[in-house]
Design a protein around this motif. Structure first.
Motif, short mmCIF file in Angstrom:
data_model
loop_
_atom_site.label_atom_id
_atom_site.label_comp_id
_atom_site.label_asym_id
_atom_site.label_seq_id
_atom_site.Cartn_x
_atom_site.Cartn_y
_atom_site.Cartn_z
N THR A 34 1.95 -1.70 6.79
CA THR A 34 2.16 -0.26 6.96
C THR A 34 1.22 0.51 6.04
O THR A 34 0.57 -0.06 5.18
N VAL A 35 1.21 1.83 6.24
CA VAL A 35 0.46 2.72 5.36
C VAL A 35 1.48 3.55 4.58
O VAL A 35 2.65 3.64 4.95
N LYS A 36 1.03 4.13 3.49
CA LYS A 36 1.91 4.95 2.64
C LYS A 36 2.62 5.99 3.50
O LYS A 36 2.00 6.67 4.31
N GLN A 38 4.77 5.46 5.90
CA GLN A 38 5.27 4.90 7.16
C GLN A 38 6.66 4.33 6.91
O GLN A 38 6.85 3.56 5.97
N ALA A 112 5.63 0.78 1.11
CA ALA A 112 4.63 0.30 2.07
C ALA A 112 4.55 -1.21 2.01
O ALA A 112 4.70 -1.83 0.95
#
Length: 171
Positions: A34-36, A38, A112
């Motif tokens: 994931t990204v920050k 998410q 994340a």
């Protein structure tokens, strides 16, 4: 930790679980990075039950909510929903948990999930007699399916039922 070491951990955990009475084989297990910010991601694998069973639950300390999900198409947009009552694992038949079909959903993530790390995951099964068993796994986190595990082109997904995640419109 190196990805190869993570895959070895998954293999060892799957082998240990296969010795349990439920005799369910877990292969090609991984979690999408994931990204920050998410809040949700998917976990994917192939499950094969020797004598038939049902996947009735999933949990992870990395997520506030973990569910078995199914994706369906509606007017060109994929929609997801929890599989109520569990997912059947017919005897001897491999059941793929993959993008575009059944999969595991990890929601309300605590942080994340970074590629190259790992995530603990517990699967709960019931056999034909109603006896529950659990398997503890440590899954590698990857940005895309590790080599040999790709599940094809993904379609737009409607995540609107997950709270603050807006629905993605089809192009």
């Amino acid at each position: 930790m190196k990805f190869k070491t993570l895959m070895s951990s998954v293999a060892l955990a799957a082998a240990a679980f296969a010795a349990h009475a439920a005799a369910i084989e877990v292969e090609n297990a991984w979690v999408r990075a994931t990204v920050k910010g998410q809040q949700a991601t998917g976990a994917f694998m192939t499950l094969t039950a020797k004598e038939g069973a049902r996947l009735v639950g999933v949990s992870s300390p990395a997520a506030g909510v973990s569910q078995v999900h199914e994706m369906t198409m509606d007017a060109g947009v994929m929609k997801m929903g929890e599989v109520k009552g569990g997912l059947d694992l017919p005897a001897g038949k491999a059941v793929a948990l993959k993008s575009g079909g059944y999969h595991l959903m990890l929601m309300d993530l605590k942080s994340a999930l970074v590629a190259g790390t790992s995530v603990p995951l517990t699967l709960v099964f019931k056999d034909a007699k109603g006896v529950e068993s659990k398997v503890e796994l440590t899954l590698p986190v990857a940005a895309v399916a590790p080599a040999g595990m790709a599940h094809g082109k993904e379609a737009p997904m409607d995540h609107s039922m997950h709270g603050n995640m807006p629905a993605k419109k089809a192009p």
